[in-house]
Design an enzyme around this catalytic site. Structure first.
Site, PDB file in Angstrom:
ATOM      1  N   HIS A   1      -5.112 -11.511   1.728  1.00  0.00           N
ATOM      2  CA  HIS A   1      -4.303 -12.509   2.923  1.00  0.00           C
ATOM      3  C   HIS A   1      -4.683 -13.785   2.981  1.00  0.00           C
ATOM      4  CE1 HIS A   1      -6.336  -8.165   3.684  1.00  0.00           C
ATOM      5  NE2 HIS A   1      -4.890  -8.210   4.572  1.00  0.00           N
TER       6      HIS A   1
ATOM      7  N   HIS B   1     -10.196  -6.784  -1.865  1.00  0.00           N
ATOM      8  CA  HIS B   1      -9.360  -6.492  -0.152  1.00  0.00           C
ATOM      9  C   HIS B   1     -10.409  -5.409   0.287  1.00  0.00           C
ATOM     10  CE1 HIS B   1      -6.446  -4.981   2.905  1.00  0.00           C
ATOM     11  NE2 HIS B   1      -5.960  -5.159   2.138  1.00  0.00           N
TER      12      HIS B   1
ATOM     13  N   GLU C   1       2.365  -7.351   2.307  1.00  0.00           N
ATOM     14  CA  GLU C   1       1.532  -5.677   2.356  1.00  0.00           C
ATOM     15  C   GLU C   1       2.845  -4.832   3.481  1.00  0.00           C
ATOM     16  OE1 GLU C   1      -1.899  -6.168   5.244  1.00  0.00           O
ATOM     17  OE2 GLU C   1      -1.310  -3.878   5.709  1.00  0.00           O
TER      18      GLU C   1
ATOM     19  N   HIS D   1       0.785  -0.960   0.316  1.00  0.00           N
ATOM     20  CA  HIS D   1      -0.130   0.028   0.192  1.00  0.00           C
ATOM     21  C   HIS D   1       0.712   1.118   0.020  1.00  0.00           C
ATOM     22  CE1 HIS D   1      -3.072  -2.912   0.893  1.00  0.00           C
ATOM     23  NE2 HIS D   1      -3.155  -3.120   1.523  1.00  0.00           N
TER      24      HIS D   1
END
Lengths: 328, 328
Positions: free
Chosen positions: B216, B172, B278, B8
Site C-alpha cells: 500500500h 501486509h 490487489e 490474493h
C-alpha cells in the site's frame, strides 16, 4: 497577514518541573498551580517571537506541547493541575505579546471520557483568558487502549460546549505509551483514525457549527485517499463521496516536504487548509536542500504558482479568520 | 511483461467454511486440512484470470487474504491449520495457471513470536510448492497489544530463513481486533510502524540479503517524509539520511489515486517500486473520474511521462524480477 494556527507554548523549565513534581507526588500535598516569574517567561516569549520574526509570521496560535499532556495519568487531579498550569502559562505569554500570540486551550481529558473538568477549563480559557480554540487529543489512552473515537456519542459533551463558546479545535494527539510507536508517529495514526471516525459519523449534522482542524496535514488520509474513495463507493456512496465528506474538516499545513504540502493543497483544496508550522518544534532543523529549516513553510506556499493570490490568502489568513472567529 | 506482485487468493466458500469450523471448534476433532475439488477451484481461477486479462496483467503473485489470517487466535494449532489450508489452495490455483500465478506464502504467526511453525511452513511452501515469497504480518496481536516491531531481535529467525531460502516478504498487516480502527486502516498504521522500526534498526546490516516490500505504497511514511527527514537531522543524520534509509525497502503501487501513486514514485524512486493492484480486492470498484476501476493502475503508470520506458519497465517487471528471484 500570516497567521500560523499550529504553535506551542515556549515556557521555562519551571513549568516542566511542576509536571515532574506532579508525577512524583501524584498530587499529594500539591495545593495549586505554579507561578512563573514574568521575567523568566519574557525570555521565552522573546526567543519565540524572534523565530516568528525570522520567518515572517505575524500571529501564532499557541497551545500546550501535546506530547507532554499526560492524559493517561492518574489521579485525574494531576492532569487537571498540569493542563491548567499550561493554560496559565499560555495566557501569560499572550499577555506579553497580545499582538502576536493567541491562546489555544489544552483540555484535561481522561480515558473515562468524563468531560466535567475539560468543559470547565475550556470555559475558563475562552471566557476569562480570551483563548480562541482548543486542542483535542483523540486518544487519551495514549496508545494503550480502545477509547471511543471522535465520531462517537461519548464526545458530544465537548462538541456542545465548543459550539456554545464558538471555538474550533485542533485535533492533535498527545503522548504514546505503547512502545511500538514513537509519539510523533502516533500523531499520524490517531489523526487518521479521527478523520475516519468523524467522516463516517453524523457529528456534523448534529453539530452544524462544529469546526475541526486536523493537524499534520491529515495524518495518512490524503495520501491514501484512493483507498477511501473506493471504500466509500463499495458502501454505496458516489465517487466523490469520500472527498466531499473530507470537506467537513480543515487541515493544517504541518507537512515538512514541499511535495506533500502541494499534494495536500491539491487534494483537499486551499479553502480547507490553514497555514501551520509548529515553529519551534519537530521541523526546526535545517533542510540543506532548501537552505531553510524544514518548518519554514511560507516560501513553500508562496512558490506554489497555481494557488494564486486568492488561494494563498485563504491559506495564510482567510481560513483561519473564518474558523477561529474569536481571533481579533 | 506486467507482473502484479500484490494479489490474493480467490477461493470458493469451502475454504472459508473451514476457518469458520476451526473458530467454532477451536480445532477439537479437526484432523487435517480440507481438500477443495479441482473443478470448484477452477471456477475461481478462471474468474480471477478473466479480471487479470481485462487489465493486461500477465502474472500475479497471490497470497492468502490477509485480513482473515487470524494470527491472534488460540490455540495456535488452528492458525497453523488455517494458514496451511490457504497455502494449499494457493498451490492448487498456481497448478491450474502456472503461467499466470505464483505463490506467496502466508505464515502461521503468533503473538508469542514463536517461529517454529512459520519456518516449517515457509520451507514447505518454497521447497515443495514452488512459492516465490512470503507475507509478513507486522502485528500478530491485531491491534490489541505491543508485539516487537520488525526491527527487533524477535524477528531474526524469520529473516534468517528468508535469506536461506532466498525469498522476499511483502509486509501486509492482517486483521484488526481493536474497534477503533478498521482493518483496512490498520494496514496503513502498521506498515508505517514497520518502516520506522526497520529503517531505525540494523536489520539490513545483519541480513544483507534480506528483501522487504511494504504494501500500500508505504502506509503514511512517504507522505509524511518531511517530518522524518527533520527527525533524522535532529538525531544527527544528514538531510538525506531518512530518504537513504528508506531505500533499503521496496514499495508496491497499491495506491488508488493517480496523484498519490505519482507522488510515491517521485519520493522513493521507480527503482524501489513494484507494480501491485490487489485485484480483485479493496479497489475493485468503479472510479467514474477515470471510467476504470480504482485498482486498474497500469494506465495510471503508463500516463506518467517522466517515468520513461526504463522507469516503467522497472515498475512493471524489472524490480519484481530482481527481488523475487525465484520467479521463473
Amino acid at each position: 497577514m500570516i497567521i500560523d494556527i499550529h504553535g506551542h507554548l515556549s515556557a521555562p523549565p519551571e513549568l516542566y518541573a511542576f509536571r515532574s513534581t506532579l508525577l512524583a507526588s501524584r498530587g499529594f500535598q500539591i495545593k495549586g498551580r505554579p507561578t512563573i516569574a514574568d521575567a523568566r517567561m519574557q525570555e521565552e516569549t522573546d526567543a519565540h517571537l524572534a523565530l516568528l520574526d525570522g520567518v515572517g509570521t505575524d500571529r501564532q496560535l499557541i497551545s500546550p506541547r501535546p506530547y507532554a499532556l499526560m492524559h493517561d495519568q492518574k489521579p485525574t487531579r494531576i492532569v487537571d493541575l498540569w493542563v491548567g498550569a499550561n493554560n496559565d502559562a499560555i495566557a501569560q505569554a499572550c499577555a506579553q505579546a497580545p499582538d502576536r500570540f493567541s491562546g489555544v486551550a489544552g483540555l484535561p481529558q481522561n480515558v473515562e471520557m468524563n468531560w466535567t473538568a475539560s468543559l470547565k477549563e475550556l470555559e475558563r480559557c475562552v471566557v476569562e483568558l480570551g483563548f480562541v480554540g482548543c486542542l483535542i487529543n483523540p486518544d487519551p489512552a495514549e496508545g494503550l487502549g480502545s477509547p471511543p473515537t471522535m465520531g462517537e456519542e461519548a464526545w458530544y459533551p465537548l462538541y456542545e460546549k465548543m459550539c456554545e463558546l464558538d471555538v474550533p479545535a485542533l485535533v492533535h494527539p498527545a503522548g504514546c505509551q505503547n512502545e511500538r510507536e514513537a509519539y510523533g508517529a502516533h500523531f499520524i495514526t490517531e489523526e487518521s483514525i479521527a478523520i475516519h471516525s468523524l467522516v463516517n459519523s453524523d457529528v456534523f449534522e448534529r453539530f452544524p457549527e462544529l469546526k475541526i482542524v486536523i493537524a499534520h496535514g491529515g495524518g495518512s488520509v490524503p495520501y491514501q485517499i484512493g483507498r477511501w474513495r473506493a471504500s466509500a463507493v463499495r458502501m454505496g456512496a458516489d465517487r466523490d463521496g469520500f472527498d466531499n465528506a473530507l470537506r467537513k474538516l480543515y487541515f493544517d499545513t504541518v507537512l515538512y516536504s514541499p511535495e506533500s504540502l502541494e499534494y495536500l493543497l491539491r487534494v483537499v483544496g486551499p479553502d480547507r487548509c490553514m497555514f501551520g508550522t509548529e515553529l519551534p518544534g519537530f521541523g526546526s532543523y535545517p533542510d540543506t536542500a532548501t537552505g531553510r529549516n524544514f518548518d519554514d513553510l511560507k516560501p513553500v506556499i508562496e512558490d506554489i504558482d497555481w494557488l494564486g493570490d486568492e488561494g494563498r490568502q485563504q491559506v495564510f489568513e482567510g481560513n483561519a479568520r473564518t474558523v477561529f472567529t474569536r481571533l481579533k
